[in-house]
Design a protein around this motif. Sequence first.
Motif, PDB file in Angstrom:
ATOM      1  N   LYS A  69      42.987 -47.869 -55.132  1.00 47.30           N
ATOM      2  CA  LYS A  69      44.254 -48.066 -54.440  1.00 47.30           C
ATOM      3  C   LYS A  69      44.240 -47.338 -53.106  1.00 47.30           C
ATOM      4  O   LYS A  69      43.756 -46.207 -52.996  1.00 47.30           O
ATOM      5  N   ASN A  79      46.105 -52.472 -48.995  1.00 47.33           N
ATOM      6  CA  ASN A  79      46.469 -52.288 -50.399  1.00 47.33           C
ATOM      7  C   ASN A  79      45.422 -51.511 -51.185  1.00 47.33           C
ATOM      8  O   ASN A  79      45.756 -50.698 -52.042  1.00 47.33           O
ATOM      9  N   GLU A 103      50.942 -41.243 -43.414  1.00 47.43           N
ATOM     10  CA  GLU A 103      52.279 -41.599 -43.878  1.00 47.43           C
ATOM     11  C   GLU A 103      53.183 -41.950 -42.709  1.00 47.43           C
ATOM     12  O   GLU A 103      53.071 -41.375 -41.620  1.00 47.43           O
ATOM     13  N   ASP A 122      50.753 -47.755 -50.205  1.00 41.15           N
ATOM     14  CA  ASP A 122      52.062 -47.881 -50.852  1.00 41.15           C
ATOM     15  C   ASP A 122      53.052 -48.339 -49.795  1.00 41.15           C
ATOM     16  O   ASP A 122      52.961 -47.931 -48.619  1.00 41.15           O
ATOM     17  N   ASN A 131      60.675 -55.023 -51.887  1.00 43.53           N
ATOM     18  CA  ASN A 131      59.755 -54.218 -52.692  1.00 43.53           C
ATOM     19  C   ASN A 131      59.068 -55.073 -53.754  1.00 43.53           C
ATOM     20  O   ASN A 131      57.876 -54.912 -54.030  1.00 43.53           O
ATOM     21  N   TYR A 153      48.996 -44.803 -46.367  1.00 39.62           N
ATOM     22  CA  TYR A 153      47.699 -45.468 -46.389  1.00 39.62           C
ATOM     23  C   TYR A 153      46.617 -44.409 -46.479  1.00 39.62           C
ATOM     24  O   TYR A 153      46.580 -43.460 -45.677  1.00 39.62           O
ATOM     25  N   GLU A 190      57.367 -49.199 -49.454  1.00 38.65           N
ATOM     26  CA  GLU A 190      58.684 -49.225 -50.091  1.00 38.65           C
ATOM     27  C   GLU A 190      59.754 -49.335 -49.018  1.00 38.65           C
ATOM     28  O   GLU A 190      59.632 -48.754 -47.933  1.00 38.65           O
TER      29      GLU A 190
END
Length: 871
Positions: free
Chosen positions: A429, A485, A815, A432, A441, A807, A434
């Motif tokens: 991963k 992702n 961030e 993220d 989302n 990421y 949001e």
Amino acid sequence: MLPASLTVNYEPHPINVDSPIPKLSWKLESGESAQYQTAYRIQAATEPSLLSLEQPDLWDSGRIDSSESIHVPYGGSKLISGQRCFWRVRVWDKLDRPSAWSDVGYWAMGLLERSAWGGEWIGRVISPEEAYPSVTYLRKSFATDRPIRQATVYASALGLYRLRLNGEPVGGDRFAPGWTDYHTRTQYQAYDITSMLAEGDNTIGVLLGTGWYAGTVGMMGRRVYGTSPQLLVQLNVEYTDGSRHSIVTDGSWRLNTGAIVYSDIIKGEKQDTRLEPQGWDRPGFHEEGWAEAHTFEFYDGLLVAQQEPPIQVVEALSPVSVHAAGANRWVYDLGQNIAGWTRLRVAGAEGQVVTVRHAEMLNADGTLYTANLRKAIQDDIFILRGEEVEWLEPEFTYHGFRYVEVEGLPDALPADHLLGQAAYSANRKAGDFETSNPEINRLYANIVWGQKGNFFSVPTDCPQRDERLGWTGDAQVFVRTATYNQNVAAFFHKYMQDVIDAQREDGAFPDTAPDANWSEFKKVSSANWHAPDNAGWGDAGIIIPWTIYMMYGDKEILTKHYDAMKRWIDYCKGTSDGLIRPDYANHADWLSIRADTPKEVLATQYFAYSTRLFAEIAKVVGREEDAEAYGELFRQITQAFLNRFMNPEGIIHGDTQTVYAMALYFEMLPTEWRGKVINRLKELIRANDNHLSTGFLGVGCLLPALTEYGESELAYTLLHQETFPSWLYSVRHGATTIWERWDGWTEEGGFQSPSMNSFNHYSLGSVGEWMFRYAAGIEADPASPGFKHIKLRPCPGGKLSYVKASYESLYGRIESHWRVGPEGFALEVLIPPNTTAMVVLPAPANRTDGDGLEPGETTYRVGSGRYAFEC
């Protein structure tokens, strides 16, 4: 500052490295702001103890004055097959202070030469009359009589294999060795089994299935590559006294069939558990009735170490509901569309038949919707042994599904007795995302699940119907989203080799990779959209390497495939007419909605785009003459495009949203034309009641083009749209993955044509790129790729009160968290050590993290650390 998170060729501890010069990377940890590396020193040794003693016998780089901390080439002694290498690194910070040594990492070389393999390819000769042959069981017993220092098993197959040792599975990998063009190459895996070997008797057991090699591949049918699956195994044992021993596949191995009556990737699996030879993979098993393994001629293709992460069961889902669908039939809802299979815990009578069926959707009456599977069969059949409770799951097939029907049991199973096994290439991963909007989302979650379900050794188009092919066009429109992702660097390094293996001699890149005889199949197909060099599909050969370079700073993918990329551009030029690509019967803007983009317009736009990127690639790899020549070719193509397809009012031939979005995004327009083109794009969107009309290719360009040219609010309007066609339309109707079609299901028409209607198809999810690059503003810099320098330009808008994204780059975590409220706009960012960033605010801003810089700026240049702004 301390180096940590050591990796070799993107992996923490790989043990089958077959590149002669591995690439070493590390991240830096520091509590200080604006920290960066000024030098490094690497030591490598054959034993970790030698590093502790400061006696590295493989390599001591000495102090190297450099800020590089990713893709540092190994520079020590020549490495040999199977060799283990232990390494560590220390760095010097911005004040020239040395760090402590990192923890010790390690890697092991694979089998580098064909001569390092000592075994033979073995298996069972499959008769052409066996339509769906049984899985072959193979075994070999051997003994060890001394304490073992190290044991590594190497395995490959033409087909699929599952390795067992002394009754236990070796590793968690499934569908090994992965899918390649077996005419050209196959992969092998390596496993450290030191702790699994017993002193004394041991047994290797292997299940061997048809897989992609001899089973069904997409629409092309069975036996695309061969008829009889084959196995190659070599177990190298090193004892503590320094002696070595190898156990290899040869005619002394024994084989038989067992419980798996047939198993096919597309057609499902049948098991009769009464036929399972109990203890077949353990020492002491009696081999009466087992035949000698057949030895085949040695495979003459390339035998290479697996490059991409293995397919594994990464997540297990329990059902969220169950309902009766008839006598002894129960339908379970996992709540999420996945790729994988179902694992059951059942008890029943001997000979009792349990059938497990899979589907993505339900009909109105609550039964499974399977009309869209075409010739695929998503059924697994189990005949029970009846002696005890059994865990049942297939071995060499997988399905695309959310709903599971179990037939043959009188009662519904408890929730913990049925598990959906979500299996996919285990890429780590990376991102993220949001927002303040739950539906957006859910859209992002759908994008991620679509990627997970379709990254299955290759980037497939869908996991359910009789296709599951590595479509190049789908991959290239989604690759940038994919990189945000997950860490997909190794995955796409491998896939690009598949693309190159399928390139024609004249330079044309394929529709699918591995090609799997698609190029031959489409010659006899009645469809009229098959061409040898589809625009947007063949261009994957340029776009994917450039994207991987941009996101990971890895120049190797450009240098390795440079000549192949050049052949593609030259092919496009040679088959064009005055630099206009012809109106081939190509895929065009696949599955657009009420908007037919002319094929010659789209093809010429992609020709221009690929040429522009190739000119940049030539510059990166030091081919200055090519950079100049292909830069000039790009200018000529754009001029030919303007002359042929644009009128003085700025109307482009076809007049679709796609032609304008691509012209803008591909940078094909002189400054004086851009205003007219963006205005026409806005007019078309407004005339369509603020809805998009783009298909697979145009959709990825639409929101970025609008945002780049000052229309971010219109981009947000499209993102927020909830009525058909839109991203949120499917979300509002319960989608948990991205649909293949905007109209896969509508309130007015129900299900679209079952001939092509997948509900797990990632292409239209390329909007994920816009979410990270524009909404959150996390962008790579082509001049300093891999996020060595970060462009952070968040774009607030729409109905969102906040966006929070992260990421995990190769340098560390980035961030971006913005929020909008009555007090204005606020932004918090995190920049990893050894990088810099340019933070661009939407209005003059004040720093609120106490740094004391001049307030009121719109652009700040910062080093590593956490920063806050308000405006």
